[in-house]
Design an enzyme around this catalytic site. Structure first.
Site, PDB file in Angstrom:
ATOM      1  N   HIS A   1       0.842  -1.197   0.000  1.00 49.11           N
ATOM      2  CA  HIS A   1       0.000   0.000   0.000  1.00 49.11           C
ATOM      3  C   HIS A   1       0.878   1.249   0.000  1.00 49.11           C
ATOM      4  O   HIS A   1       2.039   1.202   0.423  1.00 49.11           O
ATOM      5  CB  HIS A   1      -0.884   0.017   1.252  1.00 49.11           C
ATOM      6  CG  HIS A   1      -1.966  -1.015   1.246  1.00 49.11           C
ATOM      7  ND1 HIS A   1      -3.013  -0.976   2.128  1.00 49.11           N
ATOM      8  CD2 HIS A   1      -2.167  -2.108   0.482  1.00 49.11           C
ATOM      9  CE1 HIS A   1      -3.815  -1.995   1.908  1.00 49.11           C
ATOM     10  NE2 HIS A   1      -3.311  -2.712   0.910  1.00 49.11           N
TER      11      HIS A   1
ATOM     12  N   GLU B   1       0.890   3.822   1.919  1.00 53.71           N
ATOM     13  CA  GLU B   1       1.388   4.182   3.241  1.00 53.71           C
ATOM     14  C   GLU B   1       2.588   3.326   3.639  1.00 53.71           C
ATOM     15  O   GLU B   1       3.559   3.839   4.202  1.00 53.71           O
ATOM     16  CB  GLU B   1       0.293   4.004   4.310  1.00 53.71           C
ATOM     17  CG  GLU B   1      -0.934   4.851   4.073  1.00 53.71           C
ATOM     18  CD  GLU B   1      -2.055   4.115   3.367  1.00 53.71           C
ATOM     19  OE1 GLU B   1      -3.215   4.331   3.738  1.00 53.71           O
ATOM     20  OE2 GLU B   1      -1.772   3.327   2.435  1.00 53.71           O
TER      21      GLU B   1
ATOM     22  N   CYS C   1      -5.989   1.913   6.072  1.00 55.51           N
ATOM     23  CA  CYS C   1      -6.632   0.661   6.462  1.00 55.51           C
ATOM     24  C   CYS C   1      -6.042   0.178   7.788  1.00 55.51           C
ATOM     25  O   CYS C   1      -5.097   0.773   8.320  1.00 55.51           O
ATOM     26  CB  CYS C   1      -6.438  -0.394   5.372  1.00 55.51           C
ATOM     27  SG  CYS C   1      -4.740  -1.029   5.263  1.00 55.51           S
TER      28      CYS C   1
ATOM     29  N   CYS D   1      -2.197  -0.624   7.531  1.00 57.45           N
ATOM     30  CA  CYS D   1      -1.357   0.576   7.474  1.00 57.45           C
ATOM     31  C   CYS D   1      -1.390   1.338   8.791  1.00 57.45           C
ATOM     32  O   CYS D   1      -0.367   1.850   9.247  1.00 57.45           O
ATOM     33  CB  CYS D   1      -1.798   1.464   6.317  1.00 57.45           C
ATOM     34  SG  CYS D   1      -1.504   0.697   4.697  1.00 57.45           S
TER      35      CYS D   1
END
Length: 149
Positions: free
Chosen positions: A56, A58, A86, A89
């Site tokens: 992701h 992040e 999420c 993260c």
């Protein structure tokens, strides 16, 4: 004198990262990490490119920022990300001890707020910055994806 390096400035940089992801066929989420008005990490989703569910924006940004700083803690740093982090993260952000998180659109299904994920007690979170712009980029991506199938 007005400081040109405000939250909106840095969120627009995160949106530029999301647009790069969009062009690659990745879910268009972008992130930048800033310390002292200086971007030290830029990232976007790479889950398809790397065949890695953890890639992701992040997570990529956390790794880049830690490498830049030479340490695992992101104290005095701010993450700007185009969507609410999420649970995965948010967990990584907890361990990084990042000072601030600023996100664009909410993720009512998978976001850390509705999932009740704990952030580090010293982390401040603020959302809704350029929310319409960030949400529209995601909506456009998924509409195009549905029309291709």
């Amino acid at each position: 004198m007005v400081n040109p390096f405000d939250d909106t400035y840095f969120m627009k940089k995160a949106i530029q990262e999301a647009e790069l992801a969009y062009e690659k066929g990745e879910i268009p989420i972008g992130a930048v990490i800033v310390i002292d008005n200086r971007i030290i990490a830029r990232a976007h989703n790479l889950t398809e490119t790397l065949n890695d569910v953890t890639a992701h924006a992040e997570m990529q940004a956390i790794t880049a920022a830690a490498n830049f700083l030479g340490g695992k803690y992101l104290i005095n740093c701010t993450l700007y990300v185009t969507i609410e982090p999420c649970q995965m993260c948010a967990g990584a952000l907890y361990w990084s001890q990042i000072s601030n998180i600023v996100y664009g659109a909410r993720d009512l299904n998978r976001g850390c707020i509705n999932m009740k994920t704990k952030l580090h007690p010293k982390t401040q979170i603020k959302g809704g910055l350029l929310e319409e712009e960030t949400a529209n980029l995601l909506k456009r991506f998924f509409i195009e994806r549905r029309n291709l199938n």
